[in-house]
Design a protein around this motif. Structure first.
Motif, PDB file in Angstrom:
ATOM      1  N   ASN A 276       0.802  -1.222   0.000  1.00  0.00           N
ATOM      2  CA  ASN A 276       0.000   0.000   0.000  1.00  0.00           C
ATOM      3  C   ASN A 276       0.839   1.278   0.000  1.00  0.00           C
ATOM      4  O   ASN A 276       0.313   2.367   0.191  1.00  0.00           O
ATOM      5  N   ASN A 277       2.167   1.108  -0.202  1.00  0.00           N
ATOM      6  CA  ASN A 277       3.087   2.251  -0.246  1.00  0.00           C
ATOM      7  C   ASN A 277       3.028   3.089   1.029  1.00  0.00           C
ATOM      8  O   ASN A 277       3.048   4.323   0.988  1.00  0.00           O
TER       9      ASN A 277
ATOM     10  N   VAL B 110      14.272  13.714  18.419  1.00  0.00           N
ATOM     11  CA  VAL B 110      13.346  12.748  17.820  1.00  0.00           C
ATOM     12  C   VAL B 110      12.999  13.170  16.401  1.00  0.00           C
ATOM     13  O   VAL B 110      12.686  14.347  16.145  1.00  0.00           O
ATOM     14  N   TYR B 111      13.068  12.219  15.493  1.00  0.00           N
ATOM     15  CA  TYR B 111      12.726  12.450  14.088  1.00  0.00           C
ATOM     16  C   TYR B 111      11.699  11.404  13.665  1.00  0.00           C
ATOM     17  O   TYR B 111      11.892  10.207  13.867  1.00  0.00           O
ATOM     18  N   GLU B 112      10.593  11.866  13.055  1.00  0.00           N
ATOM     19  CA  GLU B 112       9.560  10.961  12.547  1.00  0.00           C
ATOM     20  C   GLU B 112       9.214  11.342  11.119  1.00  0.00           C
ATOM     21  O   GLU B 112       9.167  12.533  10.772  1.00  0.00           O
ATOM     22  N   VAL B 113       8.928  10.348  10.305  1.00  0.00           N
ATOM     23  CA  VAL B 113       8.472  10.620   8.942  1.00  0.00           C
ATOM     24  C   VAL B 113       7.402   9.601   8.559  1.00  0.00           C
ATOM     25  O   VAL B 113       7.498   8.417   8.899  1.00  0.00           O
ATOM     26  N   TRP B 114       6.357  10.106   7.908  1.00  0.00           N
ATOM     27  CA  TRP B 114       5.289   9.269   7.364  1.00  0.00           C
ATOM     28  C   TRP B 114       5.275   9.476   5.855  1.00  0.00           C
ATOM     29  O   TRP B 114       5.388  10.608   5.359  1.00  0.00           O
ATOM     30  N   SER B 115       5.087   8.404   5.117  1.00  0.00           N
ATOM     31  CA  SER B 115       4.972   8.497   3.671  1.00  0.00           C
ATOM     32  C   SER B 115       3.845   7.566   3.231  1.00  0.00           C
ATOM     33  O   SER B 115       3.862   6.371   3.550  1.00  0.00           O
ATOM     34  N   TYR B 116       2.852   8.121   2.505  1.00  0.00           N
ATOM     35  CA  TYR B 116       1.726   7.284   2.094  1.00  0.00           C
ATOM     36  C   TYR B 116       1.065   7.875   0.847  1.00  0.00           C
ATOM     37  O   TYR B 116       1.178   9.071   0.563  1.00  0.00           O
ATOM     38  N   ALA B 117       0.381   7.011   0.105  1.00  0.00           N
ATOM     39  CA  ALA B 117      -0.265   7.433  -1.133  1.00  0.00           C
ATOM     40  C   ALA B 117      -1.533   8.219  -0.833  1.00  0.00           C
ATOM     41  O   ALA B 117      -2.294   7.881   0.073  1.00  0.00           O
ATOM     42  N   GLU B 118      -1.733   9.260  -1.601  1.00  0.00           N
ATOM     43  CA  GLU B 118      -2.933  10.084  -1.501  1.00  0.00           C
ATOM     44  C   GLU B 118      -3.324  10.474  -2.917  1.00  0.00           C
ATOM     45  O   GLU B 118      -2.734  11.379  -3.499  1.00  0.00           O
ATOM     46  N   GLY B 119      -4.292   9.749  -3.489  1.00  0.00           N
ATOM     47  CA  GLY B 119      -4.625   9.968  -4.892  1.00  0.00           C
ATOM     48  C   GLY B 119      -3.496   9.484  -5.774  1.00  0.00           C
ATOM     49  O   GLY B 119      -2.996   8.371  -5.615  1.00  0.00           O
ATOM     50  N   THR B 120      -3.055  10.336  -6.697  1.00  0.00           N
ATOM     51  CA  THR B 120      -1.954   9.963  -7.591  1.00  0.00           C
ATOM     52  C   THR B 120      -0.601  10.405  -7.045  1.00  0.00           C
ATOM     53  O   THR B 120       0.431  10.142  -7.671  1.00  0.00           O
ATOM     54  N   ASN B 121      -0.597  11.100  -5.911  1.00  0.00           N
ATOM     55  CA  ASN B 121       0.649  11.572  -5.314  1.00  0.00           C
ATOM     56  C   ASN B 121       0.885  10.918  -3.959  1.00  0.00           C
ATOM     57  O   ASN B 121       0.155  10.021  -3.544  1.00  0.00           O
ATOM     58  N   TYR B 122       1.917  11.383  -3.292  1.00  0.00           N
ATOM     59  CA  TYR B 122       2.248  10.889  -1.960  1.00  0.00           C
ATOM     60  C   TYR B 122       2.319  12.058  -0.983  1.00  0.00           C
ATOM     61  O   TYR B 122       2.722  13.162  -1.339  1.00  0.00           O
ATOM     62  N   ILE B 123       1.916  11.783   0.247  1.00  0.00           N
ATOM     63  CA  ILE B 123       2.082  12.738   1.336  1.00  0.00           C
ATOM     64  C   ILE B 123       3.338  12.353   2.111  1.00  0.00           C
ATOM     65  O   ILE B 123       3.487  11.202   2.531  1.00  0.00           O
ATOM     66  N   ILE B 124       4.238  13.300   2.271  1.00  0.00           N
ATOM     67  CA  ILE B 124       5.437  13.100   3.070  1.00  0.00           C
ATOM     68  C   ILE B 124       5.349  14.051   4.259  1.00  0.00           C
ATOM     69  O   ILE B 124       5.412  15.272   4.084  1.00  0.00           O
ATOM     70  N   ALA B 125       5.149  13.510   5.450  1.00  0.00           N
ATOM     71  CA  ALA B 125       5.009  14.327   6.657  1.00  0.00           C
ATOM     72  C   ALA B 125       6.187  14.058   7.591  1.00  0.00           C
ATOM     73  O   ALA B 125       6.619  12.910   7.753  1.00  0.00           O
ATOM     74  N   THR B 126       6.677  15.134   8.197  1.00  0.00           N
ATOM     75  CA  THR B 126       7.853  15.026   9.064  1.00  0.00           C
ATOM     76  C   THR B 126       7.633  15.785  10.362  1.00  0.00           C
ATOM     77  O   THR B 126       7.056  16.880  10.361  1.00  0.00           O
ATOM     78  N   ALA B 127       8.086  15.205  11.473  1.00  0.00           N
ATOM     79  CA  ALA B 127       8.058  15.873  12.776  1.00  0.00           C
ATOM     80  C   ALA B 127       9.443  15.753  13.395  1.00  0.00           C
ATOM     81  O   ALA B 127      10.004  14.653  13.474  1.00  0.00           O
ATOM     82  N   VAL B 128       9.994  16.883  13.815  1.00  0.00           N
ATOM     83  CA  VAL B 128      11.320  16.903  14.422  1.00  0.00           C
ATOM     84  C   VAL B 128      11.227  17.577  15.789  1.00  0.00           C
ATOM     85  O   VAL B 128      10.724  18.701  15.891  1.00  0.00           O
ATOM     86  N   SER B 129      11.681  16.895  16.823  1.00  0.00           N
ATOM     87  CA  SER B 129      11.671  17.454  18.178  1.00  0.00           C
ATOM     88  C   SER B 129      13.106  17.569  18.684  1.00  0.00           C
ATOM     89  O   SER B 129      13.862  16.591  18.663  1.00  0.00           O
TER      90      SER B 129
ATOM     91  N   SER C 125       4.303  14.792  -3.105  1.00  0.00           N
ATOM     92  CA  SER C 125       5.368  14.381  -4.007  1.00  0.00           C
ATOM     93  C   SER C 125       4.852  13.332  -4.982  1.00  0.00           C
ATOM     94  O   SER C 125       3.974  12.532  -4.621  1.00  0.00           O
ATOM     95  N   PRO C 126       5.382  13.299  -6.199  1.00  0.00           N
ATOM     96  CA  PRO C 126       4.979  12.239  -7.133  1.00  0.00           C
ATOM     97  C   PRO C 126       5.607  10.889  -6.788  1.00  0.00           C
ATOM     98  O   PRO C 126       5.236   9.865  -7.354  1.00  0.00           O
ATOM     99  N   ARG C 127       6.541  10.907  -5.835  1.00  0.00           N
ATOM    100  CA  ARG C 127       7.243   9.677  -5.445  1.00  0.00           C
ATOM    101  C   ARG C 127       7.193   9.494  -3.926  1.00  0.00           C
ATOM    102  O   ARG C 127       7.152  10.481  -3.189  1.00  0.00           O
ATOM    103  N   PRO C 128       7.239   8.259  -3.457  1.00  0.00           N
ATOM    104  CA  PRO C 128       7.251   8.023  -2.005  1.00  0.00           C
ATOM    105  C   PRO C 128       8.585   8.442  -1.396  1.00  0.00           C
ATOM    106  O   PRO C 128       9.572   8.651  -2.104  1.00  0.00           O
ATOM    107  N   TYR C 129       8.602   8.558  -0.091  1.00  0.00           N
ATOM    108  CA  TYR C 129       9.821   8.915   0.632  1.00  0.00           C
ATOM    109  C   TYR C 129      10.854   7.801   0.487  1.00  0.00           C
ATOM    110  O   TYR C 129      10.538   6.619   0.632  1.00  0.00           O
ATOM    111  N   ASN C 130      12.071   8.175   0.200  1.00  0.00           N
ATOM    112  CA  ASN C 130      13.133   7.191   0.002  1.00  0.00           C
ATOM    113  C   ASN C 130      13.924   7.038   1.296  1.00  0.00           C
ATOM    114  O   ASN C 130      14.902   7.735   1.532  1.00  0.00           O
ATOM    115  N   ALA C 131      13.476   6.125   2.143  1.00  0.00           N
ATOM    116  CA  ALA C 131      14.139   5.915   3.428  1.00  0.00           C
ATOM    117  C   ALA C 131      15.447   5.153   3.219  1.00  0.00           C
ATOM    118  O   ALA C 131      15.556   4.289   2.350  1.00  0.00           O
TER     119      ALA C 131
END
Length: 229
Positions: A73-74, A91-110, A122-128
């Motif tokens: 499910n990307n 602390v570093y967190e990242v979420w990457s998931y498909a939303e329609g034809t694009n991807y949502i890349i969300a980041t939280a840094v504490s 983004s047109p591409r998923p996060y490259n971990a």
């Protein structure tokens, strides 16, 4: 050499070894080779879901990683923290998931008591840097090391070791080093599930749940939308 030989699992993981049959070191190496042959064969189908929890304590610093990947499910979630004695953790967190034809890349840094949250499309998923394939590569290197170690070389570093198996695709090793190191690791269904080591100044704990990925999307109302860098 100790880091190669004693890459082994937590005391709690010993409970998982119930029902396993004790085997010789040579049989242990043979089963390790069989597992290595399976995961490196062209017919091997790697799991598409993985949850990994890793903790590394080294002197006065502790690092924690949680990795959740659902390739079907990307979906991807990565949590990393570094905590030093008498300091707030970073602390570093990242979420990457498909939303329609694009991807949502969300980041939280504490850091230093402050947290910043942002996301972009983004047109591409996060490259971990770490991925399911990277953990399989870790397993491959691990097994290759065990297969290559000679008996005399192994026991030069080990005070005692017990080898077990629950059947095909299963190996368990519990070992104590001559300098007091302790470790335990386990493979099940040809995949590593536990891998810990405890030494004088360093302790590692790794747990892998193959085929499991409980991914949860973040609440983007708490995130600032930004243009992709």
């Amino acid at each position: 050499m100790k880091s190669k030989i004693l890459i082994i699992a937590s005391t709690a993981a010993l409970l998982a070894s119930c029902g396993a049959q004790e085997i010789s070191f040579e049989s242990f190496k043979n089963v390790s080779q069989e597992i290595l042959n399976v995961i490196t064969s062209d017919d091997f189908k790697a799991p598409t879901k993985l949850t990994a929890n890793i903790s590394i304590t080294d002197d006065d610093q502790k690092g924690t990683i949680k990795f959740i990947a659902d390739d079907d499910n990307n979906n991807l979630y990565v949590y990393e923290s570094v905590e030093k004695k008498n300091e707030d953790p970073i602390v570093y967190e990242v979420w990457s998931y498909a939303e329609g034809t694009n991807y949502i890349i969300a980041t939280a840094v504490s850091e230093k008591g402050k947290t910043s949250k942002y996301y972009y499309t983004s047109p591409r998923p996060y490259n971990a840097e770490n991925s399911i394939s990277s953990y399989l590569e870790f397993e491959e290197d691990f097994l290759a090391t065990m297969v290559e170690i000679e008996t005399e070389e192994f026991y030069d570093e080990i005070e005692r070791a017990t080898f077990k198996s629950k059947g095909k695709g299963s190996i368990i090793c519990e070992a104590k080093g001559k300098n007091g190191e302790y470790g335990y690791f386990e493979f099940s269904n040809n995949l590593i599930v536990t891998n810990n080591i405890k030494g004088e100044n360093r302790e590692e704990s790794m747990a892998f749940k193959w085929g499991e990925a409980n991914f949860k999307k973040p609440n983007l109302k708490d995130f600032e939308k930004v243009d992709r860098e």
